[in-house]
Write an enzyme that holds these catalytic residues in place. Structure first.
Site, mmCIF file in Angstrom:
data_model
loop_
_atom_site.group_PDB
_atom_site.id
_atom_site.type_symbol
_atom_site.label_atom_id
_atom_site.label_comp_id
_atom_site.label_asym_id
_atom_site.label_seq_id
_atom_site.Cartn_x
_atom_site.Cartn_y
_atom_site.Cartn_z
ATOM 1 N N TYR A 43 91.232 2.347 3.843
ATOM 2 C CA TYR A 43 90.284 3.276 2.528
ATOM 3 C C TYR A 43 90.389 5.056 3.306
ATOM 4 O O TYR A 43 90.322 5.743 2.365
ATOM 5 C CB TYR A 43 89.817 2.799 1.830
ATOM 6 C CG TYR A 43 90.554 1.638 0.294
ATOM 7 C CD1 TYR A 43 91.337 2.261 -0.041
ATOM 8 C CD2 TYR A 43 90.016 0.458 0.617
ATOM 9 C CE1 TYR A 43 92.490 0.731 -1.074
ATOM 10 C CE2 TYR A 43 91.175 -0.382 -0.634
ATOM 11 C CZ TYR A 43 92.331 0.267 -1.070
ATOM 12 O OH TYR A 43 92.741 -0.736 -1.682
ATOM 13 N N ASP A 51 77.113 5.518 15.210
ATOM 14 C CA ASP A 51 77.269 4.906 14.841
ATOM 15 C C ASP A 51 76.183 5.427 13.110
ATOM 16 O O ASP A 51 74.577 6.283 12.686
ATOM 17 C CB ASP A 51 75.844 3.794 14.743
ATOM 18 C CG ASP A 51 75.582 3.344 14.053
ATOM 19 O OD1 ASP A 51 75.641 2.737 12.715
ATOM 20 O OD2 ASP A 51 74.001 2.633 13.933
ATOM 21 N N ALA A 52 76.559 5.595 11.904
ATOM 22 C CA ALA A 52 76.552 6.451 10.759
ATOM 23 C C ALA A 52 75.587 6.247 9.857
ATOM 24 O O ALA A 52 75.190 6.521 9.076
ATOM 25 C CB ALA A 52 77.923 6.326 9.325
ATOM 26 N N TYR A 110 85.194 -4.190 -4.953
ATOM 27 C CA TYR A 110 86.076 -4.720 -5.151
ATOM 28 C C TYR A 110 86.173 -6.382 -6.218
ATOM 29 O O TYR A 110 85.055 -6.819 -5.845
ATOM 30 C CB TYR A 110 86.680 -5.913 -3.940
ATOM 31 C CG TYR A 110 87.929 -6.314 -3.753
ATOM 32 C CD1 TYR A 110 88.977 -5.782 -4.607
ATOM 33 C CD2 TYR A 110 88.305 -7.940 -3.844
ATOM 34 C CE1 TYR A 110 90.437 -6.968 -5.403
ATOM 35 C CE2 TYR A 110 88.756 -8.915 -4.579
ATOM 36 C CZ TYR A 110 90.243 -8.860 -4.777
ATOM 37 O OH TYR A 110 91.734 -9.215 -5.092
ATOM 38 N N TYR A 152 83.662 -13.812 -3.239
ATOM 39 C CA TYR A 152 83.988 -12.334 -2.940
ATOM 40 C C TYR A 152 82.739 -11.911 -4.255
ATOM 41 O O TYR A 152 82.020 -11.597 -4.038
ATOM 42 C CB TYR A 152 85.571 -11.757 -3.193
ATOM 43 C CG TYR A 152 85.025 -10.406 -2.657
ATOM 44 C CD1 TYR A 152 85.515 -10.048 -1.258
ATOM 45 C CD2 TYR A 152 84.226 -8.939 -3.297
ATOM 46 C CE1 TYR A 152 85.563 -8.898 -1.238
ATOM 47 C CE2 TYR A 152 83.798 -7.781 -3.234
ATOM 48 C CZ TYR A 152 84.750 -8.168 -1.975
ATOM 49 O OH TYR A 152 84.447 -6.296 -0.887
ATOM 50 N N LYS A 194 77.454 -5.457 -3.866
ATOM 51 C CA LYS A 194 78.580 -4.524 -4.322
ATOM 52 C C LYS A 194 78.005 -4.436 -5.462
ATOM 53 O O LYS A 194 78.037 -3.038 -6.263
ATOM 54 C CB LYS A 194 80.400 -5.006 -4.674
ATOM 55 C CG LYS A 194 80.772 -5.355 -3.417
ATOM 56 C CD LYS A 194 81.500 -3.731 -2.849
ATOM 57 C CE LYS A 194 82.177 -3.646 -1.265
ATOM 58 N NZ LYS A 194 82.141 -2.090 -0.897
HETATM 59 P P1 NAD Z 1 87.610 -1.266 7.367
HETATM 60 O O1 NAD Z 1 87.850 -1.729 8.524
HETATM 61 O O2 NAD Z 1 89.917 -0.423 7.551
HETATM 62 O O3 NAD Z 1 87.334 0.103 7.459
HETATM 63 C C1 NAD Z 1 86.401 0.864 7.652
HETATM 64 C C2 NAD Z 1 85.363 1.953 8.279
HETATM 65 O O4 NAD Z 1 84.564 1.837 8.516
HETATM 66 C C3 NAD Z 1 86.207 2.402 9.548
HETATM 67 O O5 NAD Z 1 86.161 3.869 9.679
HETATM 68 C C4 NAD Z 1 84.925 2.255 10.905
HETATM 69 O O6 NAD Z 1 85.288 3.109 12.013
HETATM 70 C C5 NAD Z 1 84.469 2.193 9.750
HETATM 71 N N1 NAD Z 1 82.774 2.405 10.178
HETATM 72 C C6 NAD Z 1 82.234 0.715 10.730
HETATM 73 N N2 NAD Z 1 81.248 0.846 11.300
HETATM 74 C C7 NAD Z 1 80.258 1.923 11.159
HETATM 75 C C8 NAD Z 1 79.095 2.723 11.342
HETATM 76 N N3 NAD Z 1 78.766 2.259 12.291
HETATM 77 N N4 NAD Z 1 79.013 3.798 11.652
HETATM 78 C C9 NAD Z 1 80.590 4.796 11.365
HETATM 79 N N5 NAD Z 1 81.429 3.953 11.190
HETATM 80 C C10 NAD Z 1 81.704 2.657 11.094
HETATM 81 O O7 NAD Z 1 87.998 -1.083 5.837
HETATM 82 P P2 NAD Z 1 88.194 -1.174 4.630
HETATM 83 O O8 NAD Z 1 89.014 -1.911 4.201
HETATM 84 O O9 NAD Z 1 89.114 0.264 4.916
HETATM 85 O O10 NAD Z 1 86.890 -0.834 3.563
HETATM 86 C C11 NAD Z 1 86.302 0.300 3.525
HETATM 87 C C12 NAD Z 1 85.597 -0.193 2.120
HETATM 88 O O11 NAD Z 1 86.673 -0.337 0.575
HETATM 89 C C13 NAD Z 1 84.591 -1.502 2.073
HETATM 90 O O12 NAD Z 1 83.376 -1.036 1.523
HETATM 91 C C14 NAD Z 1 84.925 -2.029 1.217
HETATM 92 O O13 NAD Z 1 84.389 -3.110 0.794
HETATM 93 C C15 NAD Z 1 86.173 -1.645 0.439
HETATM 94 N N6 NAD Z 1 87.475 -2.350 -0.305
HETATM 95 C C16 NAD Z 1 88.169 -2.977 0.713
HETATM 96 C C17 NAD Z 1 89.331 -3.423 -0.392
HETATM 97 C C18 NAD Z 1 90.508 -3.798 0.657
HETATM 98 O O14 NAD Z 1 90.994 -4.981 0.008
HETATM 99 N N7 NAD Z 1 90.380 -3.305 2.051
HETATM 100 C C19 NAD Z 1 89.032 -3.648 -1.605
HETATM 101 C C20 NAD Z 1 88.595 -2.778 -2.079
HETATM 102 C C21 NAD Z 1 87.560 -2.033 -1.462
#
Ligand code: NAD
Length: 399
Positions: A53, A111-112, A226, A236, A245
């Site tokens: 995302y 590390d963000a 989510y 979840y 969340k």
């Molecule tokens: P993803 O694993 O594809 O992306 C995670 C991102 O976080 C990556 O860019 C990674 O490099 C970065 N990251 C992780 N740890 C880090 C750190 N310490 N410092 C800097 N960057 C760091 O995950 P995603 O599924 O896109 O999830 C993103 C958000 O969307 C989350 O909050 C998740 O809960 C939410 N979400 C996901 C879904 C789904 O089905 N995938 C649905 C709804 C909401």
């Protein structure tokens, strides 16, 4: 080197640089096929911008609104002997495409959660992004967090907060349905998951950006959540991640109040659709739900991936003048997933799905091909039999 997929459980330990670039280009092409964003953002910070995302949330403002973007992530560069991570190659491809259109694009790999990365980001905003940003996307998914003030390390867990819970799950390696039993979290595990995936770090980011005076008037910020159907609630929404969340939503209210007062700005939680990403493939039960969901949504013509979801978030909610909030004040781009006709069909299939009928009632091919695409495999026009350069650099990180 020649790069092939190496799948270990729910992750793939290799990534293909050209395939990742093709995947990013596919998303850029989709966004370019849409009308330009009226009054879209111009200077954007995306925290967690390399995959899923967050990557889509970087592509949409850049290519639909001509925005300058600063992207933050935690990824591994490749060497001549080992491929880097998919997020590394995605970010390299994104920056090259943005630069080719004259768009400013810089990245920070680190590390963000740390104070250092916040300081570095603020320096770049001050010195290279006109001093102000008008959108902050918070899209981190991480298994652990080091508290920047105490140094304590917190680990998140995927457990229930009630008793033990048993349900069907998908062994994504074998394409077989199994049963999984998930234990209940201790109160310490719940607290730690909230520390990692809750809203504290989002608040820290917004406080630091306010303090540094780098937020523009009318600034918006959004973080992702989510909810999903009842059959996934024990793991979840009512599980440890759901508690985190809820915390994110409390942080959103605080951030919103502060942005309204100081900048006439706004904070949102957007509830997104369940999709195959590196983060979601690690959650028990969810991949089986996703496989059934994809089949139903594709049949109804309402299936979306990350880029379609985020394009709709920006054009129809964040920048449409009407975010269409639910009763709890959240944006709902999971609306098509949660439609009654889809959910009643999925619930019906869920009760009867077995190894015998799985191929017919679920879209496991779709699940698998989406999963492989996350790592740059299975894209048209990519020569997977030839040598490729695994040392590809992210342009702004090579300076
Ligand atoms: P993803 O694993 O594809 O992306 C995670 C991102 O976080 C990556 O860019 C990674 O490099 C970065 N990251 C992780 N740890 C880090 C750190 N310490 N410092 C800097 N960057 C760091 O995950 P995603 O599924 O896109 O999830 C993103 C958000 O969307 C989350 O909050 C998740 O809960 C939410 N979400 C996901 C879904 C789904 O089905 N995938 C649905 C709804 C909401």
């Amino acid at each position: 080197m020649i790069v092939k997929p190496k799948i270990r459980g729910f992750i793939c330990t290799t990534a293909h640089p050209d395939g990742c670039a093709a995947h990013v280009q596919e998303q850029i092409d989709y966004v370019k096929s849409k009308p330009k964003l009226e009054n879209g953002p111009k200077n954007v910070l995306v925290i967690g911008s390399s995959t899923g995302y967050g990557l889509a949330s970087r592509i949409v403002p850049a290519f639909q609104s001509g925005a300058n973007t600063l992207g933050l992530f935690f990824e591994k560069p490749g060497s001549e002997k080992r491929p880097g991570s998919a997020g590394w190659y995605n970010s390299a491809a994104f920056e090259k495409a943005a630069n080719a259109e004259g768009l400013f694009a810089k990245s920070l790999n680190g590390d963000a959660f740390s104070n250092e990365l916040k300081e570095q980001a603020i320096d770049i905003i001050k010195n290279e992004m006109d001093g102000k940003i008008d959108l902050v996307v918070y899209s981190l998914a991480s298994p652990r967090r080091t508290d920047p003030n105490t140094g304590e390390v917190y680990k998140s867990v995927l457990k229930t907060t009630g008793g033990e819970y048993t349900n069907k799950t998908l062994n994504t390696d074998k394409g077989e349905i199994d049963e999984v039993t998930i234990g209940a979290a201790t109160s310490e595990e719940i607290d730690h998951t909230i520390k990692v995936m809750g809203g504290e770090d989002w608040e820290f980011w917004m406080d630091a950006l306010i303090e540094a005076d780098v937020l523009d008037s009318g600034v918006k910020t959004v973080a992702y959540s989510y909810i999903g159907p009842e059959l996934t609630w024990p793991i979840y929404t009512d599980g440890t991640i759901g508690q985190a969340k809820k915390d994110l939503e409390s942080s959103c209210a605080k951030i919103d109040a502060s942005l309204k007062e100081k900048f006439n700005g706004e904070a949102f939680v957007s509830v997104n659709k369940a999709l195959v990403t590196q983060a979601s493939s690690a959650i028990p039960v969810v991949p089986l739900y996703i496989s059934i969901l994809y089949k139903e949504m594709k049949a109804k013509g309402t299936h979306e991936g990350c880029i379609e979801q985020i394009e709709r978030l920006f054009s129809d909610r964040l920048y449409s003048g009407d975010p269409k909030l639910d009763e709890a004040g959240r944006i709902r781009i999971d609306d098509w997933e949660m439609r009654e006709e889809i959910q009643s069909a999925v619930a019906g299939i869920w009760t009867s799905v077995s190894n015998e009928n799985f191929g017919d009632v679920a879209d496991f091919d779709g699940y698998q091909s989406e999963f492989l695409k996350l790592f740059g495999f299975g894209l048209d026009g990519v020569d997977y039999e030839s040598e490729t350069d695994t040392t590809t650099a992210v342009p702004s990180l090579a300076e």
